[in-house]
Design a protein around this motif. Structure first.
Motif, PDB file in Angstrom:
ATOM      1  N   ALA A  48       0.831  -1.206   0.000  1.00 58.98           N
ATOM      2  CA  ALA A  48       0.000   0.000   0.000  1.00 58.98           C
ATOM      3  C   ALA A  48       0.867   1.259   0.000  1.00 58.98           C
ATOM      4  CB  ALA A  48      -0.940  -0.005   1.208  1.00 58.98           C
ATOM      5  N   ASP A  49       2.009   1.219   0.693  1.00 58.65           N
ATOM      6  CA  ASP A  49       2.930   2.355   0.660  1.00 58.65           C
ATOM      7  C   ASP A  49       3.450   2.591  -0.758  1.00 58.65           C
ATOM      8  OD1 ASP A  49       2.674   2.875   3.341  1.00 58.65           O
ATOM      9  OD2 ASP A  49       4.399   1.672   3.934  1.00 58.65           O
ATOM     10  N   MET A  50       3.709   1.509  -1.480  1.00 59.51           N
ATOM     11  CA  MET A  50       4.121   1.645  -2.876  1.00 59.51           C
ATOM     12  C   MET A  50       3.011   2.278  -3.703  1.00 59.51           C
ATOM     13  SD  MET A  50       6.030  -2.030  -3.411  1.00 59.51           S
ATOM     14  CE  MET A  50       6.236  -1.747  -5.170  1.00 59.51           C
ATOM     15  N   LEU A  51       1.773   1.894  -3.453  1.00 59.17           N
ATOM     16  CA  LEU A  51       0.633   2.474  -4.160  1.00 59.17           C
ATOM     17  C   LEU A  51       0.509   3.958  -3.864  1.00 59.17           C
ATOM     18  CD1 LEU A  51      -1.893   2.224  -5.910  1.00 59.17           C
ATOM     19  CD2 LEU A  51      -3.141   1.461  -3.871  1.00 59.17           C
ATOM     20  N   VAL A  52       0.761   4.345  -2.621  1.00 58.78           N
ATOM     21  CA  VAL A  52       0.708   5.765  -2.245  1.00 58.78           C
ATOM     22  C   VAL A  52       1.716   6.569  -3.067  1.00 58.78           C
ATOM     23  CG1 VAL A  52       1.218   7.395  -0.386  1.00 58.78           C
ATOM     24  CG2 VAL A  52      -0.193   5.384   0.070  1.00 58.78           C
ATOM     25  N   ARG A  53       2.941   6.054  -3.189  1.00 60.29           N
ATOM     26  CA  ARG A  53       3.959   6.766  -3.967  1.00 60.29           C
ATOM     27  C   ARG A  53       3.570   6.869  -5.440  1.00 60.29           C
ATOM     28  NH1 ARG A  53       7.323   3.766  -0.399  1.00 60.29           N
ATOM     29  NH2 ARG A  53       7.594   2.096  -1.933  1.00 60.29           N
ATOM     30  N   GLN A  54       3.021   5.803  -5.995  1.00 56.17           N
ATOM     31  CA  GLN A  54       2.606   5.841  -7.397  1.00 56.17           C
ATOM     32  C   GLN A  54       1.450   6.820  -7.611  1.00 56.17           C
ATOM     33  OE1 GLN A  54       4.023   4.338 -10.048  1.00 56.17           O
ATOM     34  NE2 GLN A  54       5.648   3.701  -8.667  1.00 56.17           N
ATOM     35  N   LEU A  55       0.524   6.864  -6.686  1.00 55.72           N
ATOM     36  CA  LEU A  55      -0.594   7.805  -6.793  1.00 55.72           C
ATOM     37  C   LEU A  55      -0.090   9.244  -6.766  1.00 55.72           C
ATOM     38  CD1 LEU A  55      -3.255   6.134  -4.454  1.00 55.72           C
ATOM     39  CD2 LEU A  55      -3.486   6.507  -6.912  1.00 55.72           C
ATOM     40  N   SER A  56       0.859   9.528  -5.888  1.00 54.00           N
ATOM     41  CA  SER A  56       1.394  10.891  -5.792  1.00 54.00           C
ATOM     42  C   SER A  56       2.123  11.276  -7.072  1.00 54.00           C
ATOM     43  CB  SER A  56       2.331  10.990  -4.586  1.00 54.00           C
ATOM     44  OG  SER A  56       1.622  10.740  -3.386  1.00 54.00           O
ATOM     45  N   ASP A  57       2.927  10.362  -7.602  1.00 54.38           N
ATOM     46  CA  ASP A  57       3.654  10.655  -8.840  1.00 54.38           C
ATOM     47  C   ASP A  57       2.690  10.864 -10.006  1.00 54.38           C
ATOM     48  OD1 ASP A  57       5.986  10.424  -7.439  1.00 54.38           O
ATOM     49  OD2 ASP A  57       6.405   8.360  -8.090  1.00 54.38           O
ATOM     50  N   PHE A  58       1.680  10.017 -10.105  1.00 49.67           N
ATOM     51  CA  PHE A  58       0.710  10.147 -11.195  1.00 49.67           C
ATOM     52  C   PHE A  58      -0.109  11.419 -11.065  1.00 49.67           C
ATOM     53  CE2 PHE A  58      -3.621   8.980 -12.846  1.00 49.67           C
ATOM     54  CZ  PHE A  58      -3.283   9.062 -14.179  1.00 49.67           C
ATOM     55  N   ALA A  59      -0.454  11.802  -9.838  1.00 47.87           N
ATOM     56  CA  ALA A  59      -1.258  13.010  -9.621  1.00 47.87           C
ATOM     57  C   ALA A  59      -0.549  14.250 -10.146  1.00 47.87           C
ATOM     58  CB  ALA A  59      -1.573  13.160  -8.131  1.00 47.87           C
ATOM     59  N   ASN A  60       0.767  14.283 -10.048  1.00 47.72           N
ATOM     60  CA  ASN A  60       1.522  15.453 -10.507  1.00 47.72           C
ATOM     61  C   ASN A  60       1.481  15.627 -12.020  1.00 47.72           C
ATOM     62  OD1 ASN A  60       2.331  16.146  -7.884  1.00 47.72           O
ATOM     63  ND2 ASN A  60       4.094  14.767  -7.976  1.00 47.72           N
ATOM     64  N   THR A  61       1.038  14.625 -12.753  1.00 44.93           N
ATOM     65  CA  THR A  61       0.974  14.714 -14.213  1.00 44.93           C
ATOM     66  C   THR A  61      -0.420  15.048 -14.722  1.00 44.93           C
ATOM     67  OG1 THR A  61       0.445  12.358 -14.519  1.00 44.93           O
ATOM     68  CG2 THR A  61       2.775  12.959 -14.337  1.00 44.93           C
ATOM     69  N   GLU A  62      -1.398  15.202 -13.826  1.00 41.54           N
ATOM     70  CA  GLU A  62      -2.785  15.368 -14.248  1.00 41.54           C
ATOM     71  C   GLU A  62      -3.297  16.779 -14.000  1.00 41.54           C
ATOM     72  OE1 GLU A  62      -4.803  13.235 -15.878  1.00 41.54           O
ATOM     73  OE2 GLU A  62      -3.029  11.965 -16.071  1.00 41.54           O
ATOM     74  N   GLU A  63      -4.544  16.999 -14.436  1.00 51.63           N
ATOM     75  CA  GLU A  63      -5.197  18.300 -14.295  1.00 51.63           C
ATOM     76  C   GLU A  63      -5.594  18.524 -12.831  1.00 51.63           C
ATOM     77  OE1 GLU A  63      -5.136  20.266 -16.707  1.00 51.63           O
ATOM     78  OE2 GLU A  63      -4.593  18.868 -18.304  1.00 51.63           O
ATOM     79  N   PRO A  64      -5.927  19.785 -12.453  1.00 49.10           N
ATOM     80  CA  PRO A  64      -6.148  20.119 -11.032  1.00 49.10           C
ATOM     81  C   PRO A  64      -7.189  19.258 -10.330  1.00 49.10           C
ATOM     82  CG  PRO A  64      -5.957  22.116 -12.323  1.00 49.10           C
ATOM     83  CD  PRO A  64      -5.960  20.986 -13.306  1.00 49.10           C
ATOM     84  N   GLU A  65      -8.327  18.983 -10.992  1.00 50.31           N
ATOM     85  CA  GLU A  65      -9.382  18.205 -10.330  1.00 50.31           C
ATOM     86  C   GLU A  65      -8.889  16.819  -9.946  1.00 50.31           C
ATOM     87  OE1 GLU A  65     -12.805  18.211  -9.575  1.00 50.31           O
ATOM     88  OE2 GLU A  65     -12.724  20.398  -9.530  1.00 50.31           O
ATOM     89  N   LEU A  66      -8.381  16.088 -10.927  1.00 51.42           N
ATOM     90  CA  LEU A  66      -7.894  14.735 -10.652  1.00 51.42           C
ATOM     91  C   LEU A  66      -6.673  14.774  -9.752  1.00 51.42           C
ATOM     92  CD1 LEU A  66      -8.165  11.726 -11.142  1.00 51.42           C
ATOM     93  CD2 LEU A  66      -6.769  11.981 -13.200  1.00 51.42           C
ATOM     94  N   ARG A  67      -5.823  15.775  -9.926  1.00 50.55           N
ATOM     95  CA  ARG A  67      -4.628  15.879  -9.094  1.00 50.55           C
ATOM     96  C   ARG A  67      -4.998  16.039  -7.624  1.00 50.55           C
ATOM     97  NH1 ARG A  67      -2.059  19.336 -11.866  1.00 50.55           N
ATOM     98  NH2 ARG A  67      -2.709  21.266 -10.872  1.00 50.55           N
ATOM     99  N   THR A  68      -5.982  16.875  -7.347  1.00 53.25           N
ATOM    100  CA  THR A  68      -6.411  17.075  -5.965  1.00 53.25           C
ATOM    101  C   THR A  68      -7.018  15.799  -5.386  1.00 53.25           C
ATOM    102  OG1 THR A  68      -6.837  19.416  -6.378  1.00 53.25           O
ATOM    103  CG2 THR A  68      -7.908  18.432  -4.467  1.00 53.25           C
ATOM    104  N   CYS A  69      -7.873  15.142  -6.160  1.00 48.84           N
ATOM    105  CA  CYS A  69      -8.512  13.909  -5.681  1.00 48.84           C
ATOM    106  C   CYS A  69      -7.478  12.818  -5.406  1.00 48.84           C
ATOM    107  CB  CYS A  69      -9.537  13.421  -6.701  1.00 48.84           C
ATOM    108  SG  CYS A  69     -11.092  14.330  -6.657  1.00 48.84           S
ATOM    109  N   LEU A  70      -6.529  12.667  -6.325  1.00 51.19           N
ATOM    110  CA  LEU A  70      -5.529  11.611  -6.146  1.00 51.19           C
ATOM    111  C   LEU A  70      -4.582  11.910  -4.989  1.00 51.19           C
ATOM    112  CD1 LEU A  70      -4.579  10.640  -9.814  1.00 51.19           C
ATOM    113  CD2 LEU A  70      -6.061   9.429  -8.217  1.00 51.19           C
ATOM    114  N   LYS A  71      -4.236  13.176  -4.806  1.00 53.22           N
ATOM    115  CA  LYS A  71      -3.372  13.516  -3.673  1.00 53.22           C
ATOM    116  C   LYS A  71      -4.101  13.288  -2.353  1.00 53.22           C
ATOM    117  CE  LYS A  71      -0.140  16.760  -5.791  1.00 53.22           C
ATOM    118  NZ  LYS A  71       1.040  15.982  -5.388  1.00 53.22           N
TER     119      LYS A  71
END
Length: 316
Positions: A48-71
């Motif tokens: 799950a910690d690995m998933l958290v890191r991947q979610l944070s990295d992916f969020a930085n590549t997306e638009e504000p709405e999805l970025r906020t939700c994923l973070k």
């Protein structure tokens, strides 16, 4: 001491041995299984910690709405893993460790049973010796009296050992029942506490994901695409624009071309520079607006973890 009493005592001994043997077998199996359960839970936390890191990295590549939700999702998921870490530590200390202790407890009870069996064998030998003397020399009262005294002493030692062993096994059984009740009650308490906390966090996370405005992100994405296409158009050769968009006039003379060649080029360069300045200003405004929108989204749609930290700080 008659044989019926000895047979009855043997049955009692077998029951005691069975109690200790079953405890050793099943509590040992419980310890092995729950230790593996705890290790699996720890590995799940790591994944799950690995998933958290991947979610944070992916969020930085997306638009504000999805970025906020994923973070927010990543923050909440990380918070759940903190609860899972507490779950692992509590399982280790409250469940696995007490079960491990039964290895030494059972070992001590087996030592008591071994001592008891030695006393029982000694008693049987003295009784058998007395029977042999009575059969071979029924008139030898001195030998019979000595053998009877030895058998009586062995029987008294055996009775004392039996009472002690009964008390020991009863205490062992009472302790086993209390420990099993406490261990599995603690197991359920640890699991319920973790799942209750996880459900509380995930409920808020689910609402955050439900509030994701897909159309808003898609609109911003399309706007960025149009800006990108416009910047590509500005980089195409001038001749292409002349043939496709400019009106057709009669060809000027060479003198008129020489006289007017400098001005239109300067005008085009000035226009291009001005267009670049406008584009840069638009990009800065869009970036500023994006930052404002993202901050507004964070203010209105806060992760459970952030809200929890903020409330704890206000309570201090």
């Amino acid at each position: 001491m008659n044989m019926n009493s000895i047979i009855s005592r043997d049955s009692q001994i077998k029951m005691m041995e069975s109690t200790v043997t079953n405890a050793e077998k099943y509590l040992g199996q419980f310890c092995t299984i729950l230790a593996a359960y705890t290790r699996k839970t720890a590995r799940l936390r790591d994944k799950a910690d690995m998933l958290v890191r991947q979610l944070s990295d992916f969020a930085n590549t997306e638009e504000p709405e999805l970025r906020t939700c994923l973070k927010n999702f990543a923050e909440d998921l990380a918070m759940v893993q903190d609860y899972r870490q507490a779950e692992v530590e509590r399982l280790e200390t409250r469940v696995v460790t007490p079960l491990k202790a039964y290895g030494d407890i059972v070992k001590n009870k087996r030592a008591d049973l071994k001592k008891f069996n030695a006393d029982r064998n000694r008693e049987l030998k003295e009784i058998q010796k007395l029977d042999r003397i009575r059969q071979k020399n029924p008139s030898d009262r001195q030998s019979i009296s000595q053998a009877e005294a030895n058998a009586l002493q062995a029987s008294n030692n055996m009775n004392r050992s039996t009472r002690q062993l009964e008390e020991t096994v009863i205490n062992f059984q009472r302790q086993k029942l209390e420990d099993i009740k406490r261990i599995f009650r603690d197991f359920l308490t640890v699991e319920m506490l973790f799942h209750a906390k996880a459900l509380e966090v995930y409920s808020n996370t689910f609402q955050n994901l439900e509030s994701l405005d897909i159309d808003k992100d898609l609109e911003m994405f399309m706007t960025r695409m149009q800006v990108y296409e416009g910047s590509l158009d500005n980089q195409t050769p001038h001749s292409v624009h002349s043939t496709s968009s400019m009106p057709r006039y009669s060809s000027p003379t060479s003198s008129s071309l020489r006289q007017s060649s400098g001005y239109p080029r300067r005008s085009r360069n000035t226009t291009l520079r001005r267009q670049q300045e406008i584009d840069e200003e638009d990009e800065e405004e869009e970036e500023y607006e994006s930052e404002e929108e993202e901050q507004e989204l964070r203010n209105t749609r806060e992760s459970y973890a952030s809200e929890y930290v903020r409330l704890r700080r206000q309570q201090k």
